[in-house]
Structure formats: structure tokens, C-alpha cells
Motif scaffolding. Structure first.
Motif, PDB file in Angstrom:
ATOM      1  N   TYR A 130      13.270  15.083 -23.327  1.00 51.02           N
ATOM      2  CA  TYR A 130      13.321  14.499 -22.002  1.00 51.02           C
ATOM      3  C   TYR A 130      11.895  14.351 -21.481  1.00 51.02           C
ATOM      4  CZ  TYR A 130      18.338  15.035 -21.891  1.00 51.02           C
ATOM      5  OH  TYR A 130      19.660  14.906 -22.163  1.00 51.02           O
ATOM      6  N   PRO A 131      11.704  13.412 -20.544  1.00 48.47           N
ATOM      7  CA  PRO A 131      10.344  13.140 -20.071  1.00 48.47           C
ATOM      8  C   PRO A 131       9.581  14.394 -19.664  1.00 48.47           C
ATOM      9  CG  PRO A 131      11.824  11.502 -19.190  1.00 48.47           C
ATOM     10  CD  PRO A 131      12.677  12.477 -19.958  1.00 48.47           C
ATOM     11  N   ARG A 132      10.266  15.335 -19.000  1.00 54.62           N
ATOM     12  CA  ARG A 132       9.514  16.485 -18.504  1.00 54.62           C
ATOM     13  C   ARG A 132       9.030  17.386 -19.628  1.00 54.62           C
ATOM     14  NH1 ARG A 132      10.748  19.753 -14.983  1.00 54.62           N
ATOM     15  NH2 ARG A 132      10.284  21.558 -16.233  1.00 54.62           N
ATOM     16  N   GLU A 133       9.504  17.117 -20.838  1.00 55.72           N
ATOM     17  CA  GLU A 133       9.034  17.929 -21.965  1.00 55.72           C
ATOM     18  C   GLU A 133       7.832  17.292 -22.666  1.00 55.72           C
ATOM     19  OE1 GLU A 133      13.403  19.867 -23.007  1.00 55.72           O
ATOM     20  OE2 GLU A 133      12.896  17.919 -23.814  1.00 55.72           O
ATOM     21  N   LEU A 134       7.252  16.282 -22.017  1.00 54.65           N
ATOM     22  CA  LEU A 134       6.064  15.620 -22.579  1.00 54.65           C
ATOM     23  C   LEU A 134       4.868  15.805 -21.656  1.00 54.65           C
ATOM     24  CD1 LEU A 134       8.192  14.265 -24.381  1.00 54.65           C
ATOM     25  CD2 LEU A 134       7.028  12.109 -23.994  1.00 54.65           C
ATOM     26  N   SER A 135       3.662  15.737 -22.233  1.00 51.36           N
ATOM     27  CA  SER A 135       2.470  15.808 -21.384  1.00 51.36           C
ATOM     28  C   SER A 135       2.288  14.476 -20.669  1.00 51.36           C
ATOM     29  CB  SER A 135       1.249  16.091 -22.247  1.00 51.36           C
ATOM     30  OG  SER A 135       0.896  14.924 -22.949  1.00 51.36           O
ATOM     31  N   GLY A 136       1.408  14.477 -19.670  1.00 48.78           N
ATOM     32  CA  GLY A 136       1.180  13.260 -18.898  1.00 48.78           C
ATOM     33  C   GLY A 136       0.763  12.096 -19.779  1.00 48.78           C
ATOM     34  N   GLY A 137      -0.161  12.353 -20.695  1.00 52.15           N
ATOM     35  CA  GLY A 137      -0.641  11.286 -21.564  1.00 52.15           C
ATOM     36  C   GLY A 137       0.468  10.752 -22.461  1.00 52.15           C
ATOM     37  N   GLN A 138       1.295  11.680 -22.959  1.00 50.32           N
ATOM     38  CA  GLN A 138       2.411  11.248 -23.804  1.00 50.32           C
ATOM     39  C   GLN A 138       3.400  10.418 -22.998  1.00 50.32           C
ATOM     40  OE1 GLN A 138       3.589  15.150 -25.048  1.00 50.32           O
ATOM     41  NE2 GLN A 138       2.341  15.099 -26.905  1.00 50.32           N
ATOM     42  N   GLN A 139       3.666  10.858 -21.762  1.00 45.29           N
ATOM     43  CA  GLN A 139       4.584  10.093 -20.914  1.00 45.29           C
ATOM     44  C   GLN A 139       4.055   8.690 -20.673  1.00 45.29           C
ATOM     45  OE1 GLN A 139       5.838  11.969 -17.278  1.00 45.29           O
ATOM     46  NE2 GLN A 139       6.030  13.953 -18.229  1.00 45.29           N
TER      47      GLN A 139
END
Ligand SMILES: Nc1ncnc2c1ncn2[C@@H]1O[C@H](COP(=O)(O)OP(=O)(O)OP(=O)(O)O)[C@@H](O)[C@H]1O
Ligand SMILES: [Mg+2]
Lengths: 379, 249, 220
Positions: free
Chosen positions: A137-146
Motif C-alpha cells: 500500500y502507498p503508506r508502505e513506500l518512501s516519498g521518493g518511491q511514491q
């Protein structure tokens, strides 16, 4: 590909004069070009961009995409054919990365299997491992990855046009440079027409085939980065691009375009005479000694061997000050020269093979030349 | 002080023994006071009242949940926008109204009996549900909606694919609060002549019958705790992982 | 309507007395709960496991319906001859107030920006100074929000306490129910609702006043 004609937007403000966020903007962006909207805060970049996918209704003027008047298209259909990336990313927290990427393909009822495959492909392109990230899920990614996902989500339905509103604005500088590079590489392959809002002039120079600079809703200049840097139309543009605009132009030129190829390459066992002749013939004041594998090993100058006789190159050699890669740009080259306190550098390729050298003198003379297009060769 | 903290911290096994001891003691206590005998004697009544109590809680709660979520969604629609603030304020004020007052006011309109009780419990439950639904939907950040619109979603799709899923957790919290209020109020409906476990309690108070009092109170407390427990579990498992803070790692 | 006005004008001393009784019960009990809940809330910030346990127990307590709580309290307090009246009501309210107050104190102190804490440490404040000069002032509005919740909730609980002889505005409602007297039902219900709404509003105001300027979004 995208043509704006006298595009105008008035925001009505109750009890006051309307704000003119876009004032008769006319411009054209060709297929596969990246055009950067640039300008100070509040100049109307976002407004101009959002009128294209009808997130903001225009007051007057025309927008053509691929020759079609967008007035004739309904907003929903139009938006599904245009990729859209925003600064806040706007991934949907309730969906996995995979569903996020496939939002538009699913809205368009494209084949599920194909769109999931495409999602994996796109993730590979931005160096994210699909087997790890697709089910997260999005919250499991870093800002750059998102942010990377935000970009490839816009590409998932393969729209010909991409609108991006400060897409990399919220990322730290190092990550930003990486994503910019990835994006350029990806688009070199995909060939999308991109409109890209930024307020970072360096980003604009790096990313743009064209830069459109706005002020108070007016399009002040729309040109190639080199043209804008070398021929700013008025004092506003001049101030906006900065007093170091000459230096900024350096980032537009690759070392390989300015290199003096193989000039006066000599070997250790060559005689001084031969070396001197070579330098005189080519009218340069130094020669680079290469080793058996073709690597730069040292150099000698004309002054140093003046009056000497009968020796071999190998005896008079000085160590080289450093090297610069042929794919770096001239800005990097100049700063390397300052680092090593020298006025020239040997140029090498990926294998470290010597390709020639560049000098401050050549760089300075290139800046003095008339504007050039990217890819022109020095003759 | 620190010693006490340490003690409580190491209390996993300790609390287990305390629990055992408590159960044992209460067993002895209830035997000696005739609690168990009383319970067995009135077992049929108990089952009946429990069933009635659960029935009204469940039906009024479910009805309120659906009505509440529906109204909350309507309130968040653009065409309602201009009134929704007033409504939201109103709901805030109304949710301060004590539940007994709600029952009293409804009694003045519909009299006593099951119908009034049902309406009362429904009213008590619906307020937090509507409030949280509306709040949850309107708190979905503007940029997320812009992203959805920019991808070409219709207003309906934005509502169902983005706004509601992202509001689900807040909505579920409203449902939990609603049900807690509902169960908490359910013994009071005895006062307006509807069947519930409150009968044990109010009879117990009037007749100073501790056994009846305890049977009623323990049953109601257990019902409330179990209801909340079930809802917590449902909340944990039914709300998708991406938007469920309980499941964030 | 006329009935209602007549009832109120004839009985306003009684209504006033019951209101005061009601407020007295709630304010004494919630007041006591502040004195216990805030220190507990601060204490458990030192230990996450402990905090979880304490909050869990408090949340189980608050789940127990008030009528059941009274029913459990009466037999126990009867052992010291206080089975009916003020005490069981007060103790129930005291217990119910723990969760909002402890939880808000705990989260308020836990949510203080670690950078602020560092800064305070860096300026050479002792643990106690940090708590009293930085953390508590920043936490006060959030704690007040908890107190507000407790007050509003327990005005409702105190209404029901009429059935265990604790008086208060529930008396009028009870008379209304037993005598199916609409006037009393309405007067009682409206009075107690107004009390809750006004208390809610006043505490909201207080909460805003106590919020340091520039921090106003903290207390929502
Ligand atoms: N909905 C609106 N109502 C009224 N005025 C608006 C609205 N949206 C934008 N404006 C005004 O239009 C002008 C252009 O805004 P716009 O958002 O396009 O600026 P921008 O160039 O994107 O700025 P930034 O770099 O800060 O994002 C601004 O003066 C802004 O205040
Ligand atoms: Mg903008």
C-alpha cells in the motif's frame, strides 16, 4: 501535438477585479517534446496546465490536442487520455500500488492481465522491484518511491500526453536528480509529449526541450533552454534565469560535444621531436601520453620541452590533473577544473580510454557562439 | 513508584492468578448469597430478556448504521454543501444530549413500548454514525480528489472508489460509538415499558434485591463488552489494510 | 407550550436546585478524576507496555453501561452502607472520566515534538522543569478536551443516577415517565440537554483560551 490559442482565464473574485491567471497564452508543443512551464509563484503555471485537462474551465481561447479541439471532447474522456501527476502525489491509500497504477486502465475497462503486466514493466523502468512493491500500500513506500508510482500511474494507460505539476517538488535534491534522470531516460523510450510545471530553473534546463516562462498570466518567452539562456527576450527573463545564465548554458552541452578528439596523443617511447611536431601541427600547447591500453598516463607541454633535445616523451611527463567522463556536461567539467586548479582535462569513456581533452579556452569560446541546439557538434 | 511500575509490568502471570482467585471468590460469594440459585430459577426469563435486548440493539443499530451512513454520504454531496455545515454543527450539539433525555422526548411523541424504544435507540446510534461518515468523507484531502478527477474519474467514481474507502475507518469508529451508546441505553428502555435486561436492574434497585441487580448488571456489562469486542474485530478485519490504522505496522 | 411555561415558572426553584445537584455531582467527580487521571497519564508516558494496559482497563470500564455500573456498585457499597445516593453515582462518574482524561494526557505528552524536548534538554532544563515549563503547558488544551468529553458524557450518566437516589435533573424526567407527564418529560429533557450543550460549549471556549497562540490546530 498540443496547441494553445489565446488561452485566457479570469478568476472572478466577488467585489473585486477578476484575477487574470492566464492572459492570451498561445504556444505549441511538438510531439514527444518536454515543455517546462516556469515562472514565479502565482504566475499562472498551474492554471494553464489544469485548463488543458479541464480541471479548471477556461474563460476563452482554444486548446488543440493532436489537432482536435478539446471543446468537442467531454472532460472525463479527455482526462483518461491525458496522464496527470501532481506534487502531492495523490496515490489512493485504500488501493495497492498495483491498483493505483491501473486506475485509468481499469476505468477504461482495458484487459486486466495486460494492464498488470504493463504495471510491472513500468515499475522496472523506474527501478522498483514489482515483486516487492506491487502488493504493497502507498503508506508502505518512501516519498521518493511514491512519487515514482505517481509518475508511472499517469503512464499506465499509455496516454500520448502527460501533464505534471511540480511532480518532483516534494523530494529531496539527491533523490530528485535521480528521478529526473530516470524520467528522461524513460521518456526517451516512450516519447510522450510532456507539459511540466516547475519553478526550478535548473530543473527546467535539465528536463526541457522547451521552456515557457510566465509572468502574471502572460507567456513572456517560450523557447529552447539554450535560446532562453543566450537570448533572454527581456529584462524579466534575464533576471529570472539569473546572472549566471552563461554558466547554466554549460549544463546543456556534453563534454563529448566539446572535446578535441585525440589531439596530440603521444606514447612514452615517442621522441620529443615527434611530440613537438604534433603539438605544432595541431596548434595546441600540450600533448597527452597514452599507455598501451589507451589510457591517459600523463602530459607534457610545449614550454616544458622547449630547447630540450634527443630525449623521449616518457622522461618529461607530468601526472594528469584528473579526468572527466565524456557524458558529463561542461558545467561538471568546469567545476572539476576548479577542483584540480587546472585549465584542461583529459576526457575518458566508460572504460577509461582516453578520447581527447577539453580546455577552458574551448569552453569559453563555445559560450560566445550563437545559440545552439542540443546535439549540434562542434566543427 | 518505580517498584509499583515494575510489579505491574511483570504482572502478566500475576494478573492471571488474580483473575483465577477472583473467579473463585465470586463463585463462593455467589453461592453463599444464592446468586446462582436465583439465576437458575429465573433462567427462562433471563434468556427471554437477553434475546429481546439483543434483538432491539441489533435491529435498531443496523438500521441506524445504514440510515446514518446514507445520510452522511448525502450530506457530503456538493449540492448539499451549503447546508452541510449547519447540519454538522447541529449533530455536534445534539450528540451532547443525554440518552435518557432522548428517550423522554421520544416518549412524548410516540408514547411507551417497543416502537418508542426502537426509535430512541436508533436516534442515539445514528448521530455518531452520520457525524463520522460526513467528517470522514470531507476529510479526504483535496489533492487526492484532484488526483482522482485528473485521472478521469466521474463524481460517482470519486465517491465510491476514493472518498468512501478512505473514510471507512472513521465511519467504522462512528458505528462503534453508536453501538456502545445503543447497548448502554438499552437497559433504560425498561423504563418506557420495553423488554430488556434493564428489568433485572430496575427491579433490583426498587426491591433492594442484590441478586437480581447483579444478574442484570453483569449481563448488561457482558453484552456491552462483547458487542464492542465483536465490532473491534470486525473493524480490524473488514477495513482494508491500506486505510486501517489498526493494521499499520 | 403554555403548560411548560407554567410548570417552569411555578417550579423554577426546584429546577434550579436539581440543576445544582446535578452539576455538583458531575464537577466533584470529574474534578477528582482530573487529579488522578492526569498524573496517571503522565506516568504512563514513561512505559509503552504499561500505557497499553492502563488504557485497556480504562476502555473496558467505559464500555460498561452506566446502569450496569450502578447495579454493580450498589451491592459493593452497601457493605459500607453507601449503597444508594451520591456515592455510587460519584464513583461511577469518577471511573468513567478516567479514560478520556488519561488518554488525552498521555497522547498530548507523547505527541510533543521530540525536537522541542531536545531543545528544552539542550537549554539545561531538568526533567521536572521540562515537564512543568514545556510539556504540561503544551498538553493543557488536549487534556481539557478530555475533560470536556468526560463532563458531557457524565452529565448524561448523572441523569440516570436519579434511579439510585442521587437526585439531579433526572428526577424531573423520572417523574415524567412514571406519571406519563409530557410537560415534565420535556422540561427535564430540555433542561438536562441544555446543561450538557452549554457545558460542552463552555469547555470548548476554555479549551481555546488555554491553547497557546499558534498551536490552535492541536485541539481538534
Ligand atoms: N480558484 C481560484 N480562485 C481565485 N483565484 C485563483 C484560483 N486559483 C488560482 N488563482 C489565482 O490565479 C493566479 C495563478 O495561480 P496558479 O495556481 O496558476 O499559480 P502558479 O503559477 O501555479 O503558482 P505556484 O508556483 O505557487 O504553484 C494566482 O494569482 C492565484 O491566486
Ligand atoms: Mg502551482
Amino acid at each position: 501535438m498540443i496547441r494553445l490559442e489565446n488561452l485566457t482565464k479570469h478568476f472572478e473574485v466577488p467585489g473585486k477585479e477578476p484575477i487574470i491567471a492566464a492572459n492570451n497564452v498561445s504556444m505549441e508543443v511538438g510531439k514527444g517534446e518536454i515543455c517546462i512551464f516556469l515562472g514565479p509563484s502565482g504566475c499562472g503555471k498551474t492554471t494553464a496546465l489544469k485548463m488543458i485537462n479541464k480541471l479548471i474551465p477556461k474563460t476563452s481561447g482554444k486548446i488543440y490536442i493532436d489537432g482536435k479541439d478539446t471543446d468537442d471532447l467531454d472532460a472525463i474522456t479527455l482526462r483518461r487520455e491525458i496522464g496527470y501527476v501532481i506534487q502531492q502525489i495523490g496515490l489512493f491509500p485504500n488501493m495497492t500500488i498495483e491498483s493505483n497504477i491501473c486506475v485509468v486502465p481499469d476505468l477504461l475497462r482495458m484487459d486486466k492481465k495486460k494492464s498488470r503486466e504493463k504495471a510491472s514493466e513500468l515499475m522496472d523502468m523506474v527501478n522498483l522491484d514489482p515483486s516487492i512493491f506491487l502488493k504493497r500500500y502507498p503508506r508502505e513506500l518512501s516519498g521518493g518511491q511514491q512519487q515514482r508510482i505517481g509518475v508511472i500511474r499517469a503512464l499506465a494507460a499509455d496516454p500520448p500526453v502527460l501533464l505534471m505539476d511540480e511532480p518532483f517538488g516534494a523530494i529531496d535534491p539527491i533523490n530528485r536528480a535521480v528521478i529526473q534522470d530516470e524520467f528522461l531516460k524513460m521518456n526517451a523510450e516512450l516519447g510522450k509529449t510532456v507539459l511540466f510545471v516547475s519553478h526550478d530553473i535548473n530543473e527546467a534546463i535539465k528536463m526541457g526541450d522547451k521552456i515557457a516562462i510566465f509572468r502574471d498570466g502572460i507567456l513572456e518567452q517560450c523557447d529552447t533552454p539554450d535560446e532562453i539562456l543566450s537570448n533572454p527576450k527581456n529584462s524579466f527573463i534575464k533576471d529570472f534565469v539569473g546572472t549566471d545564465r552563461a554558466l547554466k548554458r554549460l549544463t546543456l552541452i556534453k563534454v563529448s560535444e566539446a572535446v578535441l578528439p585525440f589531439l596530440a596523443a603521444v606514447k612514452a617511447e615517442d621522441s620529443l621531436e615527434k611530440a613537438e611536431n604534433k603539438m605544432r601541427d595541431r596548434n595546441v600547447h600540450l600533448a597527452v601520453m597514452v599507455g598501451p591500453q589507451g589510457r591517459a598516463r600523463g602530459y607534457l607541454t610545449r614550454e616544458k620541452i622547449k630547447g630540450e633535445e634527443g630525449g623521449m616523451v616518457g622522461e618529461y611527463i607530468s601526472p594528469i590533473p584528473g579526468t572527466i567522463h565524456e557524458n558529463d556536461n561542461l558545467h561538471d567539467a568546469v567545476s572539476q577544473m576548479y577542483v584540480h586548479a587546472c585549465d584542461w582535462l583529459p576526457v575518458v569513456d566508460d572504460n577509461g580510454t582516453y578520447k581527447g581533452f577539453i580546455t577552458q579556452h574551448i569552453i569559453a569560446s563555445m559560450l560566445g557562439e550563437t545559440p545552439r541546439k542540443r546535439g549540434d557538434k562542434i566543427t | 513508584m518505580n517498584y509499583i511500575i515494575e510489579l505491574i509490568k511483570r504482572s502478566r502471570s500475576l494478573s492471571f492468578y488474580i483473575l483465577l482467585a477472583l473467579i473463585f471468590l465470586s463463585g463462593v460469594f455467589s453461592e453463599s448469597t444464592g446468586l446462582i440459585k436465583e439465576f437458575l430459577d429465573t433462567f427462562d426469563d433471563w434468556i427471554y430478556l437477553l434475546r429481546q435486548n439483543m434483538l432491539i440493539v441489533f435491529t435498531s443499530g443496523i438500521t441506524a448504521t445504514f440510515l446514518g451512513i446514507g445520510s452522511g454520504i448525502l450530506m457530503s454531496r456538493p449540492w448539499f454543501r451549503r447546508y452541510s455545515n449547519i447540519f454538522a454543527q447541529g449533530f455536534n450539539v445534539l450528540s451532547a444530549v443525554p440518552t435518557l433525555a432522548v428517550l423522554a422526548l421520544i416518549m412524548t411523541v410516540t408514547g411507551i413500548g417497543f416502537k418508542s424504544a426502537f426509535i430512541g435507540l436508533l436516534t442515539v446510534t445514528i448521530l455518531p454514525v452520520v457525524r463520522n461518515t460526513y467528517q470522514g468523507i470531507s476529510e479526504v484531502p483535496e489533492h487526492m480528489i484532484e488526483a482522482a478527477r485528473g485521472q478521469g474519474m466521474t463524481d460517482q467514481q470519486i465517491l465510491w472508489k476514493v472518498q468512501i474507502p478512505n473514510a471507512l475507518y472513521v465511519i467504522s469508529a462512528g458505528v462503534r460509538t453508536g453501538f456502545a451508546l445503543n447497548v448502554g441505553t438499552s437497559p433504560l428502555i425498561t423504563l418506557i415499558a420495553a423488554d430488556s435486561l434493564g428489568e433485572y436492574i430496575f427491579t433490583g434497585i426498587q426491591l433492594n434485591e442484590f441478586n437480581s441487580l447483579l444478574i442484570g448488571s453483569l449481563s448488561v456489562a457482558a453484552l456491552a463488552i462483547i458487542t464492542d469486542f465483536i465490532l473491534t474485530k470486525l473493524q480490524f478485519w473488514l477495513i482494508p489494510k491500506g486505510v486501517n490504522p489498526l493494521r499499520f505496522t | 407550550m403554555e403548560d411548560i411555561i407554567r410548570y417552569v415558572t411555578n417550579n423554577y426553584p426546584t429546577i434550579l436546585k436539581l440543576t445544582i445537584e446535578h452539576l455538583y455531582l458531575v464537577s466533584i467527580s470529574v474534578g477528582a478524576a482530573i487529579f488522578s487521571g492526569v498524573p496517571i497519564g503522565i506516568l504512563i508516558t514513561k512505559d509503552k507496555k504499561l500505557a497499553e494496559k492502563v488504557l485497556y482497563v480504562a476502555s473496558v470500564i467505559i464500555t460498561i453501561p452506566s446502569v450496569a455500573m450502578f447495579g454493580l456498585m450498589i451491592p459493593i457499597l452497601s457493605m459500607v452502607n453507601r449503597g444508594i445516593g451520591f456515592w455510587p453515582a460519584a464513583i461511577a462518574i469518577f471511573l468513567y472520566s478516567q479514560l478520556p482524561i488519561i488518554r488525552n494526557t498521555y497522547t498530548a505528552i507523547n505527541n510533543i515534538d521530540p525536537a522541542l524536548r531536545e531543545a528544552a534538554k539542550g537549554m539545561g532544563m531538568s526533567d521536572w522543569q521540562r515537564l512543568s515549563k514545556v510539556e504540561i503547558p503544551l498538553a493543557v488544551p488536549v487534556v481539557m478536551a478530555g475533560v470536556r468529553m468526560a463532563v458531557v458524557m457524565n452529565i448524561a450518566v448523572a441523569t440516570i443516577a436519579v434511579y439510585i437516589g442521587a437526585g439531579g435533573l433526572g428526577t424531573i424526567i423520572n417523574e415524567g415517565i412514571t406519571g406519563t407527564n409530557s410537560t415534565k418529560l420535556i422540561v427535564g429533557a430540555v433542561a438536562v440537554s441544555l446543561l450538557a450543550i452549554i457545558a460542552d460549549y463552555l469547555f470548548l471556549l476554555l479549551q481555546k483560551i488555554l491553547t497557546p497562540k499558534g498551536l490552535s490546530e492541536v485541539t481538534s
